[in-house]
Design an enzyme around this catalytic site. Sequence first.
Site, PDB file in Angstrom:
ATOM      1  N   SER A  63      70.541 -71.403 -88.308  1.00 29.03           N
ATOM      2  CA  SER A  63      71.814 -72.059 -88.630  1.00 29.03           C
ATOM      3  C   SER A  63      71.711 -72.891 -89.899  1.00 29.03           C
ATOM      4  O   SER A  63      70.626 -73.294 -90.323  1.00 29.03           O
ATOM      5  CB  SER A  63      72.243 -72.967 -87.481  1.00 29.03           C
TER       6      SER A  63
HETATM    7  N1  SAH Z   1      68.932 -72.132 -82.876  1.00 29.70           N
HETATM    8  C1  SAH Z   1      68.467 -71.072 -83.751  1.00 29.70           C
HETATM    9  C2  SAH Z   1      69.556 -70.191 -84.300  1.00 29.70           C
HETATM   10  C3  SAH Z   1      70.186 -69.412 -83.258  1.00 29.70           C
HETATM   11  S1  SAH Z   1      70.809 -67.814 -83.655  1.00 29.70           S
HETATM   12  C4  SAH Z   1      67.638 -71.605 -84.893  1.00 29.70           C
HETATM   13  O1  SAH Z   1      67.519 -72.829 -85.035  1.00 29.70           O
HETATM   14  O2  SAH Z   1      67.085 -70.801 -85.636  1.00 29.70           O
HETATM   15  C5  SAH Z   1      71.269 -67.437 -81.999  1.00 29.70           C
HETATM   16  C6  SAH Z   1      70.131 -66.951 -81.150  1.00 29.70           C
HETATM   17  O3  SAH Z   1      70.632 -66.854 -79.819  1.00 29.70           O
HETATM   18  C7  SAH Z   1      69.650 -65.553 -81.523  1.00 29.70           C
HETATM   19  O4  SAH Z   1      68.284 -65.568 -81.755  1.00 29.70           O
HETATM   20  C8  SAH Z   1      70.019 -64.718 -80.307  1.00 29.70           C
HETATM   21  O5  SAH Z   1      69.093 -63.686 -80.039  1.00 29.70           O
HETATM   22  C9  SAH Z   1      70.006 -65.756 -79.197  1.00 29.70           C
HETATM   23  N2  SAH Z   1      70.786 -65.405 -78.008  1.00 29.70           N
HETATM   24  C10 SAH Z   1      71.993 -64.789 -77.938  1.00 29.70           C
HETATM   25  N3  SAH Z   1      72.382 -64.651 -76.653  1.00 29.70           N
HETATM   26  C11 SAH Z   1      71.397 -65.219 -75.892  1.00 29.70           C
HETATM   27  C12 SAH Z   1      71.208 -65.376 -74.482  1.00 29.70           C
HETATM   28  N4  SAH Z   1      72.101 -64.941 -73.579  1.00 29.70           N
HETATM   29  N5  SAH Z   1      70.090 -65.991 -74.064  1.00 29.70           N
HETATM   30  C13 SAH Z   1      69.154 -66.436 -74.943  1.00 29.70           C
HETATM   31  N6  SAH Z   1      69.271 -66.300 -76.270  1.00 29.70           N
HETATM   32  C14 SAH Z   1      70.382 -65.702 -76.748  1.00 29.70           C
END
Ligand code: SAH
Length: 216
Positions: A63
């Site tokens: 992000s």
């Molecule tokens: N917080 C992260 C950015 C998140 S991007 C950072 O600091 O880099 C969103 C992430 O959520 C992705 O890696 C995606 O694979 C994950 N994601 C999406 N749905 C999810 C779920 N149901 N459970 C766990 N992770 C999930």
Amino acid sequence: MPPLSPSSEKMQFQLNLRQRGISDRAVLKAMGDVPREMFVSSLDRADAYRDSALGIACGQTISQPFVVAYMTEQLQLKPEHRVLEIGTGSGYQAAILSRLCRDVVSFERYRTLADRARLVLSDLGYDNVEVVLGDGFDVPANLGTFDRIIVTAAMEEVPQALLERLEPDGIAIAPVGPHDGSQALVRFRRSGKAFERQELLGVRFVPALKGIAREL
Ligand code: SAH
């Protein structure tokens, strides 16, 4: 202009966050302390302190720093808090949280991302983060309740069952809205059996998807 030296680049990074309205000193310090360049792809190192989201493995994103700082500030963390994150991605948001609370449990549905984040976090010595390969829509009951919950992937709706995992007076923050459009950051505060809901800003996150990813 000559390129900024690493330390003035960091100062500029913190200054930008302040100018955009981040005022919590502990949050600003954590943003200054955690080396974002360790969490971005090696090709993007030079851009690590720009205020933009960047691509990481598995088609996901780390992000934008302002959004990380903003969501963290809105959580009003205390040192004794236990925090659940859904969407580890690069592990950067988890790293920031880990500087401000007691424990972080972070769920990621891609094995590649979970493994990589675990490695970076342990290299940095941030050992109060547990990265779990699993579905954040299905957090095992034995993990109990949390003081704070942060969702970093867009949910069409935040399941009631997830909000029920908050402690009394707990706060959850999540991007809520359609997967292919813009979403709003929504903050929920538990008050007895009810949840106060407040919309904060417009954001764009990758979608939260159910189940562990079949691809690596
Ligand atoms: N917080 C992260 C950015 C998140 S991007 C950072 O600091 O880099 C969103 C992430 O959520 C992705 O890696 C995606 O694979 C994950 N994601 C999406 N749905 C999810 C779920 N149901 N459970 C766990 N992770 C999930």
